[in-house]
Structures are given as C-alpha cells and as structure tokens.
Design an enzyme around this catalytic site. Structure first.
Site, PDB file in Angstrom:
ATOM      1  N   THR A 132      -8.986   3.755   3.284  1.00 30.09           N
ATOM      2  CA  THR A 132      -9.985   4.144   2.293  1.00 30.09           C
ATOM      3  C   THR A 132     -11.370   3.611   2.649  1.00 30.09           C
ATOM      4  O   THR A 132     -11.489   2.589   3.346  1.00 30.09           O
ATOM      5  CB  THR A 132      -9.580   3.602   0.902  1.00 30.09           C
ATOM      6  OG1 THR A 132     -10.631   3.830  -0.038  1.00 30.09           O
ATOM      7  CG2 THR A 132      -9.333   2.099   0.950  1.00 30.09           C
ATOM      8  N   ASP A 133     -12.389   4.274   2.120  1.00 30.32           N
ATOM      9  CA  ASP A 133     -13.759   3.768   2.304  1.00 30.32           C
ATOM     10  C   ASP A 133     -14.033   2.539   1.450  1.00 30.32           C
ATOM     11  O   ASP A 133     -15.029   1.837   1.669  1.00 30.32           O
ATOM     12  CB  ASP A 133     -14.789   4.862   2.000  1.00 30.32           C
ATOM     13  CG  ASP A 133     -14.693   5.435   0.589  1.00 30.32           C
ATOM     14  OD1 ASP A 133     -13.814   5.017  -0.186  1.00 30.32           O
ATOM     15  OD2 ASP A 133     -15.514   6.328   0.258  1.00 30.32           O
ATOM     16  N   GLU A 134     -13.172   2.231   0.488  1.00 35.12           N
ATOM     17  CA  GLU A 134     -13.416   1.102  -0.408  1.00 35.12           C
ATOM     18  C   GLU A 134     -13.347  -0.247   0.304  1.00 35.12           C
ATOM     19  O   GLU A 134     -13.808  -1.254  -0.234  1.00 35.12           O
ATOM     20  CB  GLU A 134     -12.455   1.139  -1.596  1.00 35.12           C
ATOM     21  CG  GLU A 134     -12.642   2.377  -2.459  1.00 35.12           C
ATOM     22  CD  GLU A 134     -11.946   2.284  -3.796  1.00 35.12           C
ATOM     23  OE1 GLU A 134     -11.865   1.176  -4.359  1.00 35.12           O
ATOM     24  OE2 GLU A 134     -11.492   3.336  -4.287  1.00 35.12           O
ATOM     25  N   TYR A 158      -7.170  -3.721  -4.963  1.00 40.40           N
ATOM     26  CA  TYR A 158      -6.759  -2.558  -4.166  1.00 40.40           C
ATOM     27  C   TYR A 158      -7.476  -2.528  -2.822  1.00 40.40           C
ATOM     28  O   TYR A 158      -6.851  -2.440  -1.758  1.00 40.40           O
ATOM     29  CB  TYR A 158      -7.030  -1.264  -4.934  1.00 40.40           C
ATOM     30  CG  TYR A 158      -7.075  -0.045  -4.045  1.00 40.40           C
ATOM     31  CD1 TYR A 158      -5.948   0.342  -3.325  1.00 40.40           C
ATOM     32  CD2 TYR A 158      -8.233   0.718  -3.907  1.00 40.40           C
ATOM     33  CE1 TYR A 158      -5.973   1.450  -2.485  1.00 40.40           C
ATOM     34  CE2 TYR A 158      -8.264   1.827  -3.077  1.00 40.40           C
ATOM     35  CZ  TYR A 158      -7.140   2.199  -2.370  1.00 40.40           C
ATOM     36  OH  TYR A 158      -7.175   3.281  -1.534  1.00 40.40           O
ATOM     37  N   LYS A 162      -5.944  -3.002   1.059  1.00 46.43           N
ATOM     38  CA  LYS A 162      -6.112  -1.977   2.088  1.00 46.43           C
ATOM     39  C   LYS A 162      -6.875  -2.535   3.289  1.00 46.43           C
ATOM     40  O   LYS A 162      -6.562  -2.212   4.438  1.00 46.43           O
ATOM     41  CB  LYS A 162      -6.831  -0.759   1.516  1.00 46.43           C
ATOM     42  CG  LYS A 162      -5.989   0.071   0.568  1.00 46.43           C
ATOM     43  CD  LYS A 162      -4.735   0.637   1.222  1.00 46.43           C
ATOM     44  CE  LYS A 162      -5.037   1.717   2.239  1.00 46.43           C
ATOM     45  NZ  LYS A 162      -3.795   2.327   2.791  1.00 46.43           N
TER      46      LYS A 162
END
Length: 353
Positions: A132-134, A158, A162
């Site tokens: 993810t970009d997060e 989260y 990741k």
C-alpha cells in the site's frame, strides 16, 4: 500454476477472476475466509477446474508447506492482509499477526520450497508482494507524490504492519536471493469491495436511506485506482518486473473525500433517483479518526517508464462502472453485510457522530 493468497478478498478475487479470463494457467487460491473474505465473489468459478481453493491461514506453516509441495507453483502472489485502518486502530493485534507474522511464515515456507527446485526453476520463480501507499506516511498539499525511493513513515497500525512486511520481503531478496517483486498501490475501488471502505459504504448507506458519514472536514486527499487497472498492473509486474524492485501503482486521480462522496451522490441521483431531493442531503460530518493522514499521492512513472503500464480508467469512468455494478448486484452487498459487520459499523460511526 500460480498461488494467490487472500484470493477471496476484494483485490485478490478480482485478480483471480481477471487472470482466469485472460490466462490458461490455473490458480491455487489460499484464503483464511475472515469477515472480508467471500467465496460468493468467486461463484463464476465454481465449476472451473483451473481454480483450486484451499481454506488456509497464512500463519499455518505446516499447511503452507503441504500446499507448495502438492501444487508446485511457479509464483506466489501475496494479497492476504488485514487492511482496514479503522479496525487496526481498535484492534491492532490481528494486523500484527496477519500482516507481519503471516508474511514471515509465507516467506519461510517459500524459502524452504525453493530448496526442492532445480536452479532453472528457482530463477524463474517469483514472489510478488502486494502492498500500500500508506507505508510512506502523509503528504502536505504541496509535497511531491510518493516515489519508490521515499522513506517509510507509517502512521497507523495497519500502515506500520504493511511497512514491516515490505521490509521482510526486501530482506528475503537481499539475504536469501528470493526473486521478489513489491507493488505499493493507492486506494482501490470497484466491484466486490467489502462495504466498510468509503465508496461501497457510501453506496450502501445512500440506498438504505442512512447517513453518509464523512470524517472531519472531508478534505483528506487520496489517489483512486480502479481495481481492474490494479490487476493489469500486477500481471505486468509479474511478467516483466525486475526482481528486487518496487513499483508504485496509482490511478493519477487525487480526490478529496468529500468530493468523492459528492460525485457518488450525483451518480446515484441520475442512476437511481430518490423520491425527492438528492442523496447529498444524507451526508454528515463525524469526528475524525486518530492519526488520519491528510494526503496520499502516487507517482507511478517508474511503472510506465520501465514496463509501459498506465491505468485504462479515469476516476469518472471507473466510478460510474462501480456504482452501476453495485446497483446491479445488491444481492451480493446484502449477503456480505453480515450481522457482525452491521454492528461494527453502526457502533463505530455512532461514537463519532
């Protein structure tokens, strides 16, 4: 054969459906079937011998070893993850277990499996990790978009789990020579998305006459990627990506959350109008969640430059397809909206109203 983890979830299921439409290679689908996993999504494959399903937790090393030995896949595509930020705030333990421990267990099982292969088969094998970009943190309105070389700065449990899984995958490439590929994608939307995420939640609530809860001032920005475009990017990276590399996958569609909800309401006003008034009248503001990142934006030029990929859908065309799909498949939405899910959503947003 390829092995796909999390293949009953939103992105994984879309990928498998797309893969079996365009490829004659079979798929081993490994999914724990948590609340967000739904085999009904894969009902078109019920009699398809090229789709093999196994209900297995990626933390179960013995089961993974058995599946790898039995089916001898040429690649593993790792979609399985706990992915909802709000849930990670309320219960981070599940995210540590699945995203970190699960990825580690899968990597160890694959490392052991590779010892049974010939040198040529080892060289051809790929481990593609979907992230993810997060992991990159939050941007201001004037910051440049996330690139693959940007330092990690995760701000939610989260995102942190990741980020940790990304680092594990990188370490297994550099330490053990595992032929890995990592993709970091922006916000996905499209058919079969579980109705806890923004777009399907707004559609479901709008049609049910319920409030449309928007966090804070609604000015948080996300880059939106149609799931079909994401699937095509993953196929491209699997086939042509350079082992050890990371590729950002974005839709080139930065939108404020409130603008997304307004566009959804306008589409519903046209496609399924209310008896009176606009769906916009159902929008409410709720207390912002802790640590809510202000802006995400993906720079996907590396993927275009090196592999020639660009998204096919604009936000407007992708969203129109998505809204129409949910209108045409309300039975699917009703089925996945279990009592447990409804209780969680109602309690969560009631506390913020």
């Amino acid at each position: 054969m390829i092995l796909v983890t999390g293949g009953a979830g939103f992105i994984g299921a879309n990928f498998i459906l797309d893969w079996l439409r365009t490829s004659d290679q079979p798929v081993l689908n490994v999914d724990k079937l948590t609340y967000a996993g739904n085999l009904q999504t894969l009902s078109p494959l019920r009699d398809n011998p090229r789709h093999v399903f196994s209900q297995v937790d990626i933390c179960d090393r013995i089961a993974l070893d058995g599946l790898l030995k039995q089916h001898a896949p040429r690649a593993v595509l790792h979609f399985a993850a706990e992915s909802h930020v709000d849930r990670s705030i309320h219960g981070p333990g599940d995210f540590v277990q699945t995203n970190l421990v699960g990825t580690f267990t899968l990597l160890e099982a694959v490392r052991s499996y590779l010892h049974t292969l010939s040198e040529a088969s080892k060289a051809r094998f790929r481990f593609l990790h979907v992230s993810t970009d997060e992991v990159y943190g939050s941007l201001s309105a004037t910051d440049p978009q996330f690139s693959e070389t940007m330092p990690y700065a995760p701000n939610s449990p989260y995102a942190a789990t990741k980020a940790g899984s990304d680092h594990l995958v990188r370490a297994y490439h550099h330490t053990y020579g595992l032929q890995t590929l990592t993709t970091n994608c922006s916000n996905n939307y499209g058919p079969y998305q579980f109705p806890e995420k923004l777009i399907p939640l707004m559609i479901a609530n709008a049609l049910a006459g319920k409030p449309l809860p928007v966090y804070g001032d609604g000015q948080n920005v996300r880059d939106w990627l149609y799931v079909g475009d994401h699937c095509s990017a993953i196929r491209e990276v699997l086939q042509h990506g350079k082992p050890g590399e990371t590729y950002n996958v974005g839709g080139w569609n930065e939108k404020k959350n409130l603008d997304v909800v307004h566009t959804l309401c306008d589409l519903l006003d046209r496609l399924k109008p209310k008896a009176s008034g606009s769906y916009r009248s159902q929008i409410i503001s709720v207390k912002d969640r802790p640590g809510h990142d202000r802006r995400y934006a993906i720079d996907a030029r590396k993927l275009e430059r090196e592999l020639g990929w660009r998204p096919a859908e604009t936000f407007e065309t992708g969203l129109a397809r998505t809204v129409q799909w949910y209108l045409d498949n309300q039975a699917w939405s009703d089925e996945v909206a279990s009592g447990e899910y409804r209780t969680w959503v109602e309690t969560h947003y009631a506390q913020r109203a």
